[in-house]
Design a protein around this motif. Structure first.
Motif, PDB file in Angstrom:
ATOM      1  N   VAL A 183     112.289  64.814  53.371  1.00  0.00           N
ATOM      2  CA  VAL A 183     112.796  63.508  52.938  1.00  0.00           C
ATOM      3  C   VAL A 183     112.718  63.379  51.415  1.00  0.00           C
ATOM      4  O   VAL A 183     113.636  62.864  50.776  1.00  0.00           O
ATOM      5  CB  VAL A 183     112.018  62.373  53.626  1.00  0.00           C
ATOM      6  N   GLU A 184     111.632  63.871  50.814  1.00  0.00           N
ATOM      7  CA  GLU A 184     111.515  63.810  49.356  1.00  0.00           C
ATOM      8  C   GLU A 184     112.585  64.652  48.670  1.00  0.00           C
ATOM      9  O   GLU A 184     113.116  64.267  47.624  1.00  0.00           O
ATOM     10  CB  GLU A 184     110.118  64.261  48.917  1.00  0.00           C
ATOM     11  N   ARG A 185     112.920  65.808  49.247  1.00  0.00           N
ATOM     12  CA  ARG A 185     114.006  66.626  48.677  1.00  0.00           C
ATOM     13  C   ARG A 185     115.339  65.893  48.766  1.00  0.00           C
ATOM     14  O   ARG A 185     116.172  65.965  47.853  1.00  0.00           O
ATOM     15  CB  ARG A 185     114.088  67.972  49.398  1.00  0.00           C
ATOM     16  N   PHE A 186     115.536  65.165  49.873  1.00  0.00           N
ATOM     17  CA  PHE A 186     116.761  64.362  49.996  1.00  0.00           C
ATOM     18  C   PHE A 186     116.822  63.291  48.917  1.00  0.00           C
ATOM     19  O   PHE A 186     117.869  63.102  48.276  1.00  0.00           O
ATOM     20  CB  PHE A 186     116.831  63.721  51.383  1.00  0.00           C
ATOM     21  N   ARG A 230     122.314  65.356  53.117  1.00  0.00           N
ATOM     22  CA  ARG A 230     122.294  66.316  52.018  1.00  0.00           C
ATOM     23  C   ARG A 230     123.607  67.094  51.942  1.00  0.00           C
ATOM     24  O   ARG A 230     124.064  67.462  50.854  1.00  0.00           O
ATOM     25  CB  ARG A 230     121.115  67.269  52.164  1.00  0.00           C
ATOM     26  N   GLY A 231     124.231  67.322  53.095  1.00  0.00           N
ATOM     27  CA  GLY A 231     125.539  67.970  53.095  1.00  0.00           C
ATOM     28  C   GLY A 231     126.591  67.107  52.425  1.00  0.00           C
ATOM     29  O   GLY A 231     127.446  67.611  51.670  1.00  0.00           O
ATOM     30  N   ILE A 232     126.548  65.807  52.684  1.00  0.00           N
ATOM     31  CA  ILE A 232     127.482  64.884  52.037  1.00  0.00           C
ATOM     32  C   ILE A 232     127.273  64.891  50.526  1.00  0.00           C
ATOM     33  O   ILE A 232     128.237  64.946  49.741  1.00  0.00           O
ATOM     34  CB  ILE A 232     127.305  63.463  52.609  1.00  0.00           C
ATOM     35  N   LEU A 233     126.012  64.860  50.094  1.00  0.00           N
ATOM     36  CA  LEU A 233     125.716  64.884  48.663  1.00  0.00           C
ATOM     37  C   LEU A 233     126.215  66.173  48.023  1.00  0.00           C
ATOM     38  O   LEU A 233     126.754  66.166  46.909  1.00  0.00           O
ATOM     39  CB  LEU A 233     124.207  64.736  48.434  1.00  0.00           C
ATOM     40  N   LYS A 234     126.036  67.281  48.716  1.00  0.00           N
ATOM     41  CA  LYS A 234     126.496  68.569  48.190  1.00  0.00           C
ATOM     42  C   LYS A 234     128.003  68.566  48.008  1.00  0.00           C
ATOM     43  O   LYS A 234     128.531  69.121  47.032  1.00  0.00           O
ATOM     44  CB  LYS A 234     126.076  69.687  49.136  1.00  0.00           C
ATOM     45  N   SER A 235     128.733  67.938  48.932  1.00  0.00           N
ATOM     46  CA  SER A 235     130.198  67.886  48.816  1.00  0.00           C
ATOM     47  C   SER A 235     130.627  67.069  47.609  1.00  0.00           C
ATOM     48  O   SER A 235     131.662  67.349  46.999  1.00  0.00           O
ATOM     49  CB  SER A 235     130.812  67.299  50.092  1.00  0.00           C
ATOM     50  N   PHE A 236     129.837  66.068  47.237  1.00  0.00           N
ATOM     51  CA  PHE A 236     130.153  65.276  46.042  1.00  0.00           C
ATOM     52  C   PHE A 236     130.035  66.122  44.776  1.00  0.00           C
ATOM     53  O   PHE A 236     130.787  65.933  43.824  1.00  0.00           O
ATOM     54  CB  PHE A 236     129.209  64.079  45.924  1.00  0.00           C
ATOM     55  N   ARG A 237     129.058  67.044  44.793  1.00  0.00           N
ATOM     56  CA  ARG A 237     128.806  67.843  43.585  1.00  0.00           C
ATOM     57  C   ARG A 237     129.686  69.083  43.506  1.00  0.00           C
ATOM     58  O   ARG A 237     129.823  69.685  42.445  1.00  0.00           O
ATOM     59  CB  ARG A 237     127.328  68.277  43.544  1.00  0.00           C
TER      60      ARG A 237
END
Length: 243
Positions: A183-186, A230-237
């Motif tokens: 959760v902290e990594r997220f 985290r997958g959604i965040l990765k797609s943003f970047r």
């Protein structure tokens, strides 16, 4: 993991304890209620003869206490961490009474690791320390004098844990929560992504991250949910392909 006795999966974390006598008294409080896992984050004085004296016949709890340099280290592998504090403040986690918190901790501890976190005698937990937990537990003491000694607060919560463990689970199969580290990594990914896309100004963050922490703390994220986010965040970047 010990599903038969959830108390064996619960650790009690004391952060920056000032007085060794309170560590000993807390150890005694744990042992009287069938708890044994004591974690100490940067105590001022420990080991110390006064801790042994105050522990009485619970010196075995002290002998097996885990020393940690930080709260992150103490919460490693924990699925549900509950901050215990009487101080009112604006924090990023939901607040519940001690009895409800104990029931939630025991339900999780039937399958995963869980923790109760206490601050020092002078100032309690910092807001940052509370925000690393998923719940804030308060003891409904008299509003005219609500200050409890550290060891007394540990005793109250330990009693509530024992009572919850002696009862039946509140639901059938407990949810498998994501670990503290995951959760902290997220949260770190979330903050970095918002800065990169211009949604969060790191120089003037205001209260955005604490409010988002509160939102996700209410959701009690599971492993699969964290992976999706985290997958959604990765797609943003990820650089977008030109059409």
């Amino acid at each position: 993991m010990n599903a038969a006795d959830p108390l064996k999966n619960i650790r009690v974390v004391l952060c920056g304890t000032n007085h060794p006598g309170n560590i000993g008294a807390a150890a005694r409080a744990l042992k009287t209620m069938g708890l044994s896992r004591l974690y100490l984050v940067a105590p001022e004085r420990f080991p110390d003869p006064e801790a042994d004296w105050r522990a009485s016949r619970a010196t075995d709890v002290l002998a097996h206490a885990t020393m940690c340099a930080s709260l992150d280290e103490a919460l490693s592998g924990v699925a549900l961490a509950v901050a215990c504090s009487a101080r009112s403040r604006e924090v990023a986690v939901p607040q519940v009474a001690a009895r409800e918190a104990a029931q939630q901790v025991v339900d999780v501890a039937r399958a995963q690791q869980a923790a109760l976190v206490f601050g020092n005698e002078t100032s309690g937990l910092t807001t940052a320390e509370v925000n690393k937990c998923r719940l804030l537990a308060t003891i409904p003491a008299s509003p005219k004098y609500s200050s409890l000694n550290l060891a007394a607060a540990v005793q109250v919560l330990a009693y509530e844990l024992r009572m919850a463990a002696m009862g039946s689970p509140t639901s059938g199969r407990p949810r498998t929560l994501a670990s503290f580290e995951k959760v902290e990594r997220f949260y770190a990914d979330l903050e970095r992504t918002m800065v990169e896309i211009g949604f969060l100004n790191p120089h003037h963050p205001k209260k955005l991250m604490p409010r988002l922490r509160r939102l996700f703390a209410r959701a009690q994220l599971q492993n699969e949910e964290v992976n999706i986010l985290r997958g959604i965040l990765k797609s943003f970047r990820r650089p977008k392909k030109r059409g």
